[in-house]
Structures are given as C-alpha cells and as structure tokens.
Scaffold this motif. Structure first.
Motif, PDB file in Angstrom:
ATOM      1  N   HIS A 143      -0.519  -7.692  -8.147  1.00 33.11           N
ATOM      2  CA  HIS A 143      -1.606  -7.206  -9.108  1.00 33.11           C
ATOM      3  C   HIS A 143      -2.252  -5.786  -8.503  1.00 33.11           C
ATOM      4  CE1 HIS A 143      -1.263 -10.888 -10.655  1.00 33.11           C
ATOM      5  NE2 HIS A 143      -1.923 -11.743  -9.464  1.00 33.11           N
ATOM      6  N   ASP A 144      -2.057  -4.734  -9.383  1.00 31.23           N
ATOM      7  CA  ASP A 144      -2.420  -3.469  -9.160  1.00 31.23           C
ATOM      8  C   ASP A 144      -4.298  -3.384  -9.196  1.00 31.23           C
ATOM      9  OD1 ASP A 144      -3.570  -0.887  -9.362  1.00 31.23           O
ATOM     10  OD2 ASP A 144      -1.340  -0.146  -9.982  1.00 31.23           O
ATOM     11  N   ILE A 145      -4.672  -2.975  -8.094  1.00 33.07           N
ATOM     12  CA  ILE A 145      -6.192  -3.045  -8.176  1.00 33.07           C
ATOM     13  C   ILE A 145      -7.172  -2.160  -8.888  1.00 33.07           C
ATOM     14  CG2 ILE A 145      -6.345  -3.942  -5.594  1.00 33.07           C
ATOM     15  CD1 ILE A 145      -7.475  -1.341  -4.836  1.00 33.07           C
ATOM     16  N   GLU A 146      -6.108  -1.259  -9.629  1.00 34.84           N
ATOM     17  CA  GLU A 146      -6.683  -0.413 -10.665  1.00 34.84           C
ATOM     18  C   GLU A 146      -6.710  -1.186 -11.964  1.00 34.84           C
ATOM     19  OE1 GLU A 146      -7.584   3.010 -10.690  1.00 34.84           O
ATOM     20  OE2 GLU A 146      -7.924   2.896  -8.549  1.00 34.84           O
ATOM     21  N   THR A 147      -5.855  -1.664 -12.135  1.00 37.03           N
ATOM     22  CA  THR A 147      -5.472  -2.460 -13.674  1.00 37.03           C
ATOM     23  C   THR A 147      -5.725  -3.995 -13.678  1.00 37.03           C
ATOM     24  OG1 THR A 147      -3.276  -2.571 -13.350  1.00 37.03           O
ATOM     25  CG2 THR A 147      -4.164  -0.553 -14.452  1.00 37.03           C
ATOM     26  N   ILE A 188       0.736  -1.153   0.105  1.00 39.92           N
ATOM     27  CA  ILE A 188       0.101  -0.046  -0.018  1.00 39.92           C
ATOM     28  C   ILE A 188       0.869   1.120   0.052  1.00 39.92           C
ATOM     29  CG2 ILE A 188      -1.696   1.326   1.418  1.00 39.92           C
ATOM     30  CD1 ILE A 188      -2.817  -1.227   2.789  1.00 39.92           C
ATOM     31  N   LYS A 189       0.566   2.222  -0.872  1.00 40.19           N
ATOM     32  CA  LYS A 189       1.326   3.546  -1.034  1.00 40.19           C
ATOM     33  C   LYS A 189       0.533   4.451  -1.086  1.00 40.19           C
ATOM     34  CE  LYS A 189       5.731   1.498  -3.301  1.00 40.19           C
ATOM     35  NZ  LYS A 189       5.913   0.891  -1.974  1.00 40.19           N
ATOM     36  N   ASN A 190       0.722   5.506  -0.076  1.00 40.56           N
ATOM     37  CA  ASN A 190       0.247   6.701   0.074  1.00 40.56           C
ATOM     38  C   ASN A 190      -1.453   6.666   0.301  1.00 40.56           C
ATOM     39  OD1 ASN A 190       0.159   9.664   0.171  1.00 40.56           O
ATOM     40  ND2 ASN A 190       0.099   9.765  -2.040  1.00 40.56           N
ATOM     41  N   LEU A 191      -1.918   5.650   0.665  1.00 39.50           N
ATOM     42  CA  LEU A 191      -3.316   5.467   0.714  1.00 39.50           C
ATOM     43  C   LEU A 191      -3.919   6.540   1.540  1.00 39.50           C
ATOM     44  CD1 LEU A 191      -5.742   3.695  -0.298  1.00 39.50           C
ATOM     45  CD2 LEU A 191      -5.391   2.364   1.654  1.00 39.50           C
ATOM     46  N   THR A 192      -4.960   7.222   0.808  1.00 45.24           N
ATOM     47  CA  THR A 192      -5.773   8.494   1.407  1.00 45.24           C
ATOM     48  C   THR A 192      -7.170   8.005   0.897  1.00 45.24           C
ATOM     49  OG1 THR A 192      -3.882   9.846   0.992  1.00 45.24           O
ATOM     50  CG2 THR A 192      -6.235  10.947   1.632  1.00 45.24           C
ATOM     51  N   LYS A 193      -7.872   8.301   2.192  1.00 43.80           N
ATOM     52  CA  LYS A 193      -9.393   8.455   2.231  1.00 43.80           C
ATOM     53  C   LYS A 193     -10.005   9.377   2.797  1.00 43.80           C
ATOM     54  CE  LYS A 193     -13.563   6.916   1.350  1.00 43.80           C
ATOM     55  NZ  LYS A 193     -14.174   7.065  -0.127  1.00 43.80           N
ATOM     56  N   ILE A 194     -10.570  10.083   2.135  1.00 39.65           N
ATOM     57  CA  ILE A 194     -11.661  11.411   2.627  1.00 39.65           C
ATOM     58  C   ILE A 194     -12.942  11.183   2.373  1.00 39.65           C
ATOM     59  CG2 ILE A 194     -11.933  13.598   2.576  1.00 39.65           C
ATOM     60  CD1 ILE A 194      -9.240  13.996   1.512  1.00 39.65           C
ATOM     61  N   ILE A 220      -1.095   6.279   4.014  1.00 42.64           N
ATOM     62  CA  ILE A 220      -0.538   5.378   4.492  1.00 42.64           C
ATOM     63  C   ILE A 220       0.246   4.532   3.699  1.00 42.64           C
ATOM     64  CG2 ILE A 220      -2.074   5.473   6.570  1.00 42.64           C
ATOM     65  CD1 ILE A 220      -3.031   2.570   5.384  1.00 42.64           C
ATOM     66  N   ASP A 221       1.271   3.987   4.085  1.00 41.33           N
ATOM     67  CA  ASP A 221       2.228   3.134   3.603  1.00 41.33           C
ATOM     68  C   ASP A 221       2.099   1.784   4.126  1.00 41.33           C
ATOM     69  OD1 ASP A 221       2.990   4.855   1.301  1.00 41.33           O
ATOM     70  OD2 ASP A 221       4.412   5.756   2.435  1.00 41.33           O
ATOM     71  N   LEU A 222       2.407   0.548   3.596  1.00 38.92           N
ATOM     72  CA  LEU A 222       2.080  -0.452   4.306  1.00 38.92           C
ATOM     73  C   LEU A 222       2.657  -1.475   3.349  1.00 38.92           C
ATOM     74  CD1 LEU A 222       0.984  -0.862   7.351  1.00 38.92           C
ATOM     75  CD2 LEU A 222      -0.880  -1.930   6.179  1.00 38.92           C
ATOM     76  N   THR A 223       3.586  -2.656   4.066  1.00 38.94           N
ATOM     77  CA  THR A 223       3.809  -3.604   3.091  1.00 38.94           C
ATOM     78  C   THR A 223       3.840  -4.862   3.838  1.00 38.94           C
ATOM     79  OG1 THR A 223       5.514  -2.238   1.879  1.00 38.94           O
ATOM     80  CG2 THR A 223       5.929  -4.603   1.719  1.00 38.94           C
ATOM     81  N   VAL A 224       3.158  -5.994   3.350  1.00 43.98           N
ATOM     82  CA  VAL A 224       2.794  -7.312   4.079  1.00 43.98           C
ATOM     83  C   VAL A 224       3.765  -8.216   3.279  1.00 43.98           C
ATOM     84  CG1 VAL A 224       1.412  -8.620   5.060  1.00 43.98           C
ATOM     85  CG2 VAL A 224       0.781  -6.418   5.127  1.00 43.98           C
ATOM     86  N   ASN A 225       4.627  -8.760   3.665  1.00 42.92           N
ATOM     87  CA  ASN A 225       5.311  -9.990   2.804  1.00 42.92           C
ATOM     88  C   ASN A 225       4.639 -11.399   2.942  1.00 42.92           C
ATOM     89  OD1 ASN A 225       7.821  -8.693   2.083  1.00 42.92           O
ATOM     90  ND2 ASN A 225       8.701  -8.898   4.207  1.00 42.92           N
ATOM     91  N   ALA A 226       4.759 -12.072   1.751  1.00 44.55           N
ATOM     92  CA  ALA A 226       3.965 -13.372   1.481  1.00 44.55           C
ATOM     93  C   ALA A 226       4.335 -14.193   2.556  1.00 44.55           C
ATOM     94  CB  ALA A 226       4.107 -13.815   0.255  1.00 44.55           C
ATOM     95  N   GLY A 227       3.559 -15.027   3.208  1.00 45.81           N
ATOM     96  CA  GLY A 227       3.677 -15.991   4.281  1.00 45.81           C
ATOM     97  C   GLY A 227       3.563 -15.263   5.581  1.00 45.81           C
ATOM     98  N   ASP A 228       3.621 -13.962   5.833  1.00 42.60           N
ATOM     99  CA  ASP A 228       3.682 -13.292   7.125  1.00 42.60           C
ATOM    100  C   ASP A 228       2.366 -13.414   7.603  1.00 42.60           C
ATOM    101  OD1 ASP A 228       4.452 -11.783   8.973  1.00 42.60           O
ATOM    102  OD2 ASP A 228       4.638  -9.852   8.050  1.00 42.60           O
ATOM    103  N   PHE A 229       2.331 -13.225   9.059  1.00 44.34           N
ATOM    104  CA  PHE A 229       1.234 -13.214   9.893  1.00 44.34           C
ATOM    105  C   PHE A 229       1.246 -11.459  10.504  1.00 44.34           C
ATOM    106  CE2 PHE A 229      -1.893 -16.254  12.105  1.00 44.34           C
ATOM    107  CZ  PHE A 229      -2.810 -15.254  12.451  1.00 44.34           C
ATOM    108  N   TYR A 230       0.539 -11.034  10.055  1.00 44.12           N
ATOM    109  CA  TYR A 230       0.679  -9.469  10.256  1.00 44.12           C
ATOM    110  C   TYR A 230      -0.505  -8.900  11.092  1.00 44.12           C
ATOM    111  CZ  TYR A 230       2.232  -4.730   8.670  1.00 44.12           C
ATOM    112  OH  TYR A 230       2.357  -3.415   8.771  1.00 44.12           O
ATOM    113  N   SER A 231      -0.276  -7.914  11.953  1.00 44.87           N
ATOM    114  CA  SER A 231      -1.173  -7.340  12.747  1.00 44.87           C
ATOM    115  C   SER A 231      -1.353  -5.946  12.496  1.00 44.87           C
ATOM    116  CB  SER A 231      -1.159  -7.635  14.105  1.00 44.87           C
ATOM    117  OG  SER A 231      -2.171  -7.180  15.030  1.00 44.87           O
ATOM    118  N   LEU A 232      -2.655  -5.506  12.300  1.00 46.74           N
ATOM    119  CA  LEU A 232      -2.721  -4.066  12.140  1.00 46.74           C
ATOM    120  C   LEU A 232      -3.598  -3.691  13.359  1.00 46.74           C
ATOM    121  CD1 LEU A 232      -2.555  -1.851  10.192  1.00 46.74           C
ATOM    122  CD2 LEU A 232      -4.589  -2.449   8.953  1.00 46.74           C
TER     123      LEU A 232
END
Lengths: 308, 257
Positions: free
Chosen positions: A66-70, A6-12, A23-35
C-alpha cells in the motif's frame, strides 16, 4: 511479500538538516529486522515517516504494497508503532489508553476490551489496568506502549528502542514476547542501542549512518565480516605462565582468566585441541565484547574514514 | 474514507473528551460558574439596579443571555485548545496520527467535545441566571441553534490556535487579546444603540455581537441586529474555520515536521 519497501527516501528538515539521504530499504513479511545506527543517524526519522508522523521530502514508501501516498488508510491499518519516548496520556489509565487506541482503528469497544485484556495480560499489566499510567514503572510504560501498538493486530510492528532503560529481567521477557508474536507471523522492525538485542532477535539488519544505509544484509553475513573475535576463557587449573597456543594470540589476565583472539582463519576447535594437549581445562568462555558491537563500530568507523 | 472506522473513532474521541471534562471538573466546570455568578452579582444586581431598564428589560434580564453566551464561547474555545494542545505537547496526539482516522474526524471529535463543555457550562450558568432573574425562551429554536453554532465557531477557533501553539503561553494569547475584548465589546453588557454611530458601525465587524444578539433574540425576543445576518456570519465562520483546520491538519502544521 514485502512488508515494507522504501525507495529513495529523503528528509530535509526546515532548518536545512538532511536527516535522510535517499535511503532504500526492503523488509520481507515475517522478518525480524533491525535498524541500527548511532544517535542522530536517521533511524527515528525514517520510522516516523513510515508512520506518518513526519512528512517526507522525497521518496516512495509502500507498506504491504500500500503506497502511503495513495492508500494511507490501508498502510496505517498494517502498522503498529512503539515510539522511543513515552507518548501516552499519563493521567489516563492503561485500559483506557489501549481501548481508545483501538477506537482510532475503528475497533468497537466490546471487542477492544477483550483484546486489551489479552494483551495487557500477556504483558503482565492487567492488574494495573485501572491505575494511573503515571504510577507505572519505566518497564511497565514500555510494555503498555507495546500493548497499545498491538491492539489493532498489525501485520508490521515497528519498535523504536523498546527496551531502553528497562532492567534485564523485563528485557528478556520482552524479547520472549516479541519472538512469539514474530513466530505468529507479525513482521517486526526494531531499532535498538543494545546490539546484543539485535543479535539475539533479528535475522536481518541494516546500519544507517548520516542518513545513509551503509549495510543491509542478514545478521549472519554481517557477523561473518568480523575478522577476529576476542574471548575470555575461565580455566579450571591455575596458570602461572602464558600457555603456548600456536597462531592464537593470547594474554593471561590473571591466574584463571585467559584472553584469546581467534581470527577467521582458525576454528575454535583448534584452540580447544591446543588447550587439551596442555591439560588446560576450560570452565566457561565468553566474548570479551559484543560481536555485533565490534562490527558496528568498525562499519561506522570505516564509513567515516572513507567519507573523509 | 472508511465510514465505520471514522464513526468509531469519532465516538472514541468524543467519549475521551467528555470524560476529560468530567474528570477535571474543578478546572472545567467550577471556575466559569464562580466567574459568571460574580458577573450576575456585581454587574446585574449591584450596578444593574442603578442602571435601570435597557431595551425594555431589567438590566439583569438584558445581560443574562450575553453572559450565558460568553460562558459558552470561552469554554468551547478553552476546551479544544487545552485538550488538543495538551495531546500535542504530551505526544499522545501521535496515537491519532498513526491511526487511519480522517482529519475531519479528528476535528469533529474535538470540536464536539468543546461544544459539549460549552453547552454544559452554559446550562449551568443559565440555572445560576434563573436564580437572579426570570428568563423565558421566546424562540427556542433560535436559542438552541445559535448557541450550538456559536459554540462550534469557537471550538474550531480553539482547534486552530492549538495547532499553531508551541508552548502553553500561546494558548492564552488569543483568548486574552482577542476573544475577551471582542466579547466585552460584543454587546454583552450594553445595547450598541447606546454607542455613537461610528462605534455602532465598527461594532458590526465584531462577530460576537451577532452571536450575542441572536441568542438574546431567542431568549428575550429583542436584538440590535437582524438575526438572519447572525446566522450568515456564524455559517461563514464555520465554513472558513473548518476549511482552515482541514488544510492545516493535511499539511501537518504544528503537528508534523
């Protein structure tokens, strides 16, 4: 390989509320990641945008590249989502709910039925497959949503407070199940209010507050930031006075319970040596409060102080 | 767009919709049957016997195609608006939105469900009508094609209504204030030739008039309007409403913030 980037994600939102602030966020494959984050911090908004349930204002999201736009279709195929609120047709049966979900991913009915048997069985819902979903308990409804999210065998599973309102026994069995699917290669992103859940399950963690990421690190390095921990020691022999424990600050809670504060400069072995030298035997030991909880509150609190 | 995914997804939505109609048959099938039977008894039998012939047919024969079409229209609309809004309100529309289902498939699956309910109720009302009067299919192709296409128009309209609806009251506004008046003024119970010229011309702006008359032409062989116009009107409405539905889904109107 990055499971999520996720890069520079903004929601208004239309009412002007800025839920996410670049926000910027990177989650690697196989990770168990907590937000993690307090209520209204932006966790659910971020997840909903990744899952195409909320439109983003700005930013870029890639799911397994995979870009969620394209390449939205491929991105969606990679994601399974368990939302915070129960969101299935409660008038339908668990088997229909799960098999229909498979249909939306193009999985033919005969294959979907086999998978439904597997997942509903693993999540102990197979016996309830033909019951009205309304009649399921809160824990069963949560497990049904997990089965539904897994039916297309996603590479990335996103769980938004999956164990909220679930009793301890079921929560532990869900942890076991989530660990097993993570061990089998599924990347998991978890938001939770139970910080011991994040501490127990996750390897990496991000803390989000006021729509901004204020920490993004490994669980171990986050916990290392904790400068001191308070332990409650249950002693075998009755104590009448507070023992002298050198640099360790301690309080005698009652004749058999001792509260000791251990800071990062002192090891726990030092404490036990001191206790041994005074013939004080320890039956058990526990954290006074959850370590991550303490840290979480400090991090969020510090952030607020700095912003003021 | 992956064809296989969308074919399976279409079948899944359609199957779910059909099972829904059958599961709640007391709400979906029985009420229109009772209402339409009352129309036949009161308007067709009791009042109709005093009205005499209309356009060369008994009044019962004249109104039967319109009443059948009315049941198809209202049920196609009602099925899609209630099912789609229910999914939106209950949150389980998300099941489709998170999946790689094309927007066109979501629309087609739901309108196919609406068409099937419309045709199911229409068939039942036809059977009821046959117990009151004789009806012969003069032009079967016209009859079936126009009823199918009209059903599609209203299923699409129901879909758009469901997208905009924010509460249950909102799904009743269009049927109450637009569809019902247009249906009653659409030549179900009378020939527009009975109206003064001004009102005849006004009636020509009512799309339901074309659908009812084309259907009546298919059944009885008689119509107030040229049925070519009817196909044109229905075709244009389908294209416009389908395009609007696609656009709204793409924008996420009513379903995504």
């Amino acid at each position: 390989m990055k499971a999520l980037s996720i890069k520079n994600l903004t929601k208004i939102y239309s009412n002007g509320f800025k839920a996410l602030d670049g926000i910027d966020l990177t989650v690697n494959a196989g990770d168990f990641y907590s937000l993690l984050g307090p209520n209204g911090a932006g966790k659910t908004t971020a997840i909903a945008i990744v899952c195409s349930l909320v439109n983003k204002t700005m930013g870029n999201i890639r799911v397994f590249d995979h870009d969620i736009e394209t390449r939205l279709e491929e991105a969606k195929m990679s994601i399974g989502m368990v939302p915070q609120e129960v969101n299935f047709n409660t008038f339908d049966t668990p088997i229909n709910i799960v098999v229909n979900q498979a249909g939306y991913y193009g999985i033919e009915r005969n294959i979907a039925l086999k998978r439904a048997k597997e997942y509903l069985g693993e999540l102990r819902l197979w016996e309830k497959r033909n019951d009205n979903a309304r009649s399921l308990s809160g824990g069963m409804k949560r497990r049904l949503m997990i089965a539904r999210a897994l039916i297309h065998q996603p590479k990335l599973l996103i769980l938004d407070e999956p164990t909220a309102g679930v009793d301890i026994e079921i929560r532990r069995s869900m942890w076991k199940f989530l660990r097993s699917i993570n061990n089998n290669g599924t990347t998991i992103i978890l938001t939770t209010h139970y910080l011991e859940e994040a501490e127990s399950l996750c390897r990496n963690v991000a803390i989000i507050d006021d729509g901004k990421i204020i920490q993004d690190t490994s669980m171990n390095s986050l916990l290392r930031q904790l400068k001191q921990e308070t332990f409650i020691l249950s002693v075998e022999n009755e104590l009448t006075t507070k023992p002298k424990l050198g640099d360790f600050e301690c309080n005698l809670l009652d004749s058999q319970n001792l509260e000791v504060i251990i800071d990062s400069n002192h090891g726990i072995n030092e404490l036990f040596e001191l206790l041994n030298s005074q013939n004080i035997k320890i039956n058990s030991m526990r954290n006074k409060s959850n370590r991550l909880e303490e840290l979480f509150l400090k991090v969020v609190d510090n952030k607020k102080k700095h912003s003021h | 767009m992956n064809t296989k995914i969308n074919l399976v997804a279409f079948y899944t939505i359609l199957r779910k919709e059909i099972l829904r109609v059958l599961r709640i048959w007391v709400q979906t099938i029985v009420p229109p049957a009772i209402t339409m039977t009352l129309y036949f008894v009161i308007f067709g039998n009791l009042i109709g016997s005093r009205i005499g012939n209309m356009e060369g047919y008994t009044y019962m024969q004249f109104i039967a195609p319109g009443i059948i079409m009315m049941s198809v229209i209202t049920n196609s609309y009602g099925n899609v608006v209630s099912s789609f809004f229910g999914a939106k309100y209950g949150g389980y529309l998300d099941e489709m939105l998170v999946a790689p289902v094309a927007n066109a498939t979501i629309i087609l699956g739901h309108i196919a469900g609406g068409i099937i309910r419309g045709l199911l109720v229409g068939s039942m009302v036809t059977i009821i009508a046959l117990s009151f009067t004789d009806l012969k299919l003069t032009y079967p192709l016209v009859t079936f094609s126009i009823v199918f296409l009209s059903s599609m128009v209203f299923a699409l309209a129901g879909f758009i209504n469901a997208l905009f609806a924010k509460k249950f009251d909102d799904i009743a506004i269009i049927p109450t204030f637009i569809i019902t008046p247009l249906t009653y003024l659409g030549g179900v119970f009378y020939s527009i030739n009975l109206l003064p010229e001004f009102w005849q011309n006004i009636s020509l702006f009512n799309p339901i008039l074309y659908m009812v008359n084309a259907f009546r032409y298919g059944v009885l062989g008689s119509s107030d309007i040229d049925i070519t116009y009817a196909y044109m009107v229905v075709g244009i409405f389908i294209i416009i409403l389908f395009s609007i539905s696609l656009l709204l889904l793409k924008k996420g109107t009513g379903i995504r913030e």
